[in-house]
Design an enzyme around this catalytic site. Sequence first.
Site, mmCIF file in Angstrom:
data_model
loop_
_atom_site.group_PDB
_atom_site.id
_atom_site.type_symbol
_atom_site.label_atom_id
_atom_site.label_comp_id
_atom_site.label_asym_id
_atom_site.label_seq_id
_atom_site.Cartn_x
_atom_site.Cartn_y
_atom_site.Cartn_z
ATOM 1 N N GLU A 401 19.938 -5.292 31.783
ATOM 2 C CA GLU A 401 19.930 -6.711 32.142
ATOM 3 C C GLU A 401 18.549 -7.341 32.038
ATOM 4 O O GLU A 401 18.392 -8.430 31.522
ATOM 5 C CB GLU A 401 20.488 -6.918 33.554
ATOM 6 C CG GLU A 401 21.987 -7.085 33.607
ATOM 7 C CD GLU A 401 22.748 -5.791 33.352
ATOM 8 O OE1 GLU A 401 22.122 -4.714 33.404
ATOM 9 O OE2 GLU A 401 23.960 -5.861 33.098
ATOM 10 N N HIS A 470 29.922 -5.953 43.115
ATOM 11 C CA HIS A 470 30.671 -6.836 42.209
ATOM 12 C C HIS A 470 31.173 -8.075 42.940
ATOM 13 O O HIS A 470 32.220 -8.621 42.599
ATOM 14 C CB HIS A 470 31.870 -6.107 41.591
ATOM 15 C CG HIS A 470 31.487 -4.958 40.721
ATOM 16 N ND1 HIS A 470 31.072 -3.742 41.227
ATOM 17 C CD2 HIS A 470 31.441 -4.835 39.373
ATOM 18 C CE1 HIS A 470 30.799 -2.914 40.227
ATOM 19 N NE2 HIS A 470 31.012 -3.549 39.092
#
Lengths: 666, 397
Positions: A401, A470
């Site tokens: 990322e 998440h």
Amino acid sequence: MTTAVTTLPEKDTLLDLYRTMQVIRQCEEELARCHQRGLVHGACHTYVGEEAIATGVCSHLDRTDVVFSTHRGHGHALAKGLEPRQLIAELFGKETGCSGGRGGSMHLFSPEIGLMGTSGIVASCILQSTGGGYTIKLAGDERVSICFFGDGAVNNGAFHEGLNMAKIWNLPVIFVCENNGFATEVPFGESSAIPDVGRRAQNYGMPGLELDGNDVLDIHEKAGEAIARARSGEGPTLIECKTYRTRTHAEGMSDFTYRTREEVEEWKKKCPILRLKNQILEQGLVETHELDTIDDEVSQLIDESRQFAEDSPWPDPASATTHVYSASSEEPAPVAEPDPGTRELNFVQATHEALSEEMAKNPRIFVMGEGIGARGGNFNTTSGLFDIYGGARLCDTPICERGFVGLGCGAAMTGSRPVIDFMFADFVNDAFGELVNQIAKMQYMSSGRLTMPILLRGCIGIGHSAATHHSGNYYPLYAHFPGFRVVVPSNAYDAKGLFRKALTCDDPVIFLEHRELLTAKTAVPEQEYEIEFGRAAVVRTGTDVTVVAIARMVHHVLEVIDELAADGISVELIDPRTVLPLDTETIRASVARTGRLLVVDETFPVAGIASQIAAVQADLGFDDLDAPIKRLHGAFTPTPYSPALESAVVPTPEMVANAVRELVAE
Amino acid sequence: MAHPIQIPRLGWSMEEGIFIEWLKQDGDRIEPGDLLYNLEGEKAIQEIESIDAGFLRIPDNAPAEGETVLVGQVIGWLCAEDEAVPELPVTTVPAASVAPAATPAAVPANIRSAEPATRPPVSTPRARRVASELGVDWTTLTGSGRNGRIRERDVRAATSGGSPVASTADTVSESSSSVRHTIANRMLIASQTTAPVTLTTTADATQLVSLRQQFQAAAADARPPGYNDLLIKLTGIVLRNHPLLRARWTENGIEVSETIDIGLAVDTEAGLIVPVVRDPGGTPLRTLCASISDLVERGRERRLTADEMSGGAFTITNLGSFGIDAFTPILNLPQSAILGIGRIRRVPAIDGDEFVARDQLALSLTFDHRVLDGATAAAFLAELVQAIETPGAMLAG
């Protein structure tokens, strides 16, 4: 001392190399003097002793090639063509400085000549240069992207992520490591088991060189070959130049706690300028007086440059907050929002439609993320687009990322419009520094000469036992930083209009989609339309209580609004739609009528959006309040997995109804 | 023991799917890993593997091809060879709902704000603002909010007999501030509950204009008296002779105010407010002038106290600066008379055989015919006209 090069360049080139090194040396020594005189107000990292590297590499570049540099960037800026007076004025904090006085020594910007910026954060330039390379790859031209970094950067994850991405996509990037033996004051030998960098290239499948960083002729030759390879599509090269800075890490710091005087004196004898001078004089290629003439000309140039900087005006203090956002987005034109019509789309389809429309029109848009290529995205965000636009514009990434967000930053700086699809907002936390230190600040640091048209999207929200990695919300965090636009839509209609706005806006936009809303359908017009940032929607009008709700909580309020009305409580429901900018005016106008305010937000109360709304209301609308301002939040805890625990940490429609009833009774 | 075959959740948010087809026949021997059936989730059709082993038993009422199935729904069984096939559960529910719901006690304390601590009765900022606008002393009210907190509705109930101002749900206008509500309410009540008559006349203000010019010329530092100051002062003096003009209608009859305080209508951004000038007839002009300036200035900043806006016996409203001559002022309840000041303009007048320029001032007096009659009002107006035409005499007296 000699050179590794067997064939010397033409005389003109030799004189150019000599002159550039002299400009850097004399400018740095003048800045060191000015620092002592108090004319340089902050840090001043000089490049003395390392001049050969920037000079040898940049001699092959023109102003369309892009350079990304580090905190020790004066030499790179000058070698790329920055006028010494713009550099000195910047360090003096003057309006005529290359960053308009917003940067100083470590934030030098001159995108007009391809100097895309120096940075106070080690290693970010490596990722940004891969972004520059990605822009060049998309454009299909023969420019190159260069980054300079020290040995301190190579044990940072960005080095690994950047080199890997550059090679797997064969980007025209030259990674130039200036190994001066110390990361700040820590010896490279203590931070690397193998204190050589060039050989690491083989792990990435690219050529790697280990050069004498004080031999300008060798650097000139080898960099020339690497740049030619990059221009012809043969991909990246890693070049390590072993060198030494003969001044302190920063002016004013002490030097002999970690190295010895003798060592410094020894390296001064290896001065790259002296070395070139002796070499070309010995070989009879130039006359002494020719070099003396250059020395004198440069000396005069630096004198005039310092004088210019001293005579330049200070920047206007009233301009201290300009360039946080792009000029084009400072004054949004009011746009009418179209009638929704009857066609229904879900959230994902709505943003997909906006993305698809804009990708067809704008070849500078590319999407990057894990699984957004042929697979079409974990949430179908790019479904079908790979077949139309191919792998370069729908680019699947490694799971890095920080790497691809940093790449996106560099791509936006160089004219692309990246869409970074990070699937879950939790994942992008690894890229936090790239987001807040680079992307959010870039327009400001460059005094508005760079725009940052980058869209970062991902899912947020609690539900379906996604558990804590998440399900984070995070938007209050991003709303804290000047430079971002933070969008948190609650329905497909808003999502399409705001997504399209994000794809035409020149500011970095963080677009967060609540996962529990992705399949929720609303009527969405087929036409193209935009919704302005910072304009709240009055979802329902009412007279007794103003309820501000964000994302999924809008639906919770709607679920109980009729039940409350039946009980004689008329609720006005406001959806801010963007939390930065935050439309507190619409909220205050509503509270002026109702006298009561409740904010419902799924995420944490501490330092949150509701706190901001409440503070503004209490400050500017105190006399309108007929009851305390109330907040209803999720629990201050990471998200648990078990449905029994999970449902206990999110406000429910019933809790919303109770909170409204309690507020009316206040 | 039979293993149920249940619909799994494919992807993050799936609640229901479409049963496509069985890939095995009823009675087939199934091993773990065998593909059992096709299920369409949110994104695509997926082949579902068996986790367990057994003989596949597909009941008669199992989902048909193309039927919507819920996550967690039992669609068949894997049984031992001779085992009886269980019934399918009659009601199928999403798996998520089966999870135990959190009881209120299980809700963490930090999910909602704590109950406010007990404290003495207080008022809301909005209630205090509205009280100030309406001239209500909120400290005497009983609050209806939590812990006796005085709210806007309590203040409004105190002024309008318990009927709070109604607002409409669907139309939203920029100017619907509380001040506006208050004005609307008071104007409506004044129009509906009084018997207003308006008399208009003109006064020769030439001497008044001249007097003001002299004040202006003489003023070294402080603001010289303006027309409003002079007219309030003159009105205050004239009112001494006309008790019915400062009377009010009550259920017990007509009450005459002993004090002669005059309200002055002031236009502000938030709307009309009426600060009250105490005994203007008896106050020296310079003191009066400073007092009025102060009231107007603080009124525009919404900093007047309720006391400073209550207790007047008469009201003056001036639209002269807007170029208005005569108009029909609405009574400021519970008062019985209000004087409207028009503009002063220079007009030709006949003096002997010649035209001369004179300054003319239009006056409009609205009075409540319940309290007084036209002749009484006209007599007041006539004396006021005389006072304006020869201000020196009156001010000297």
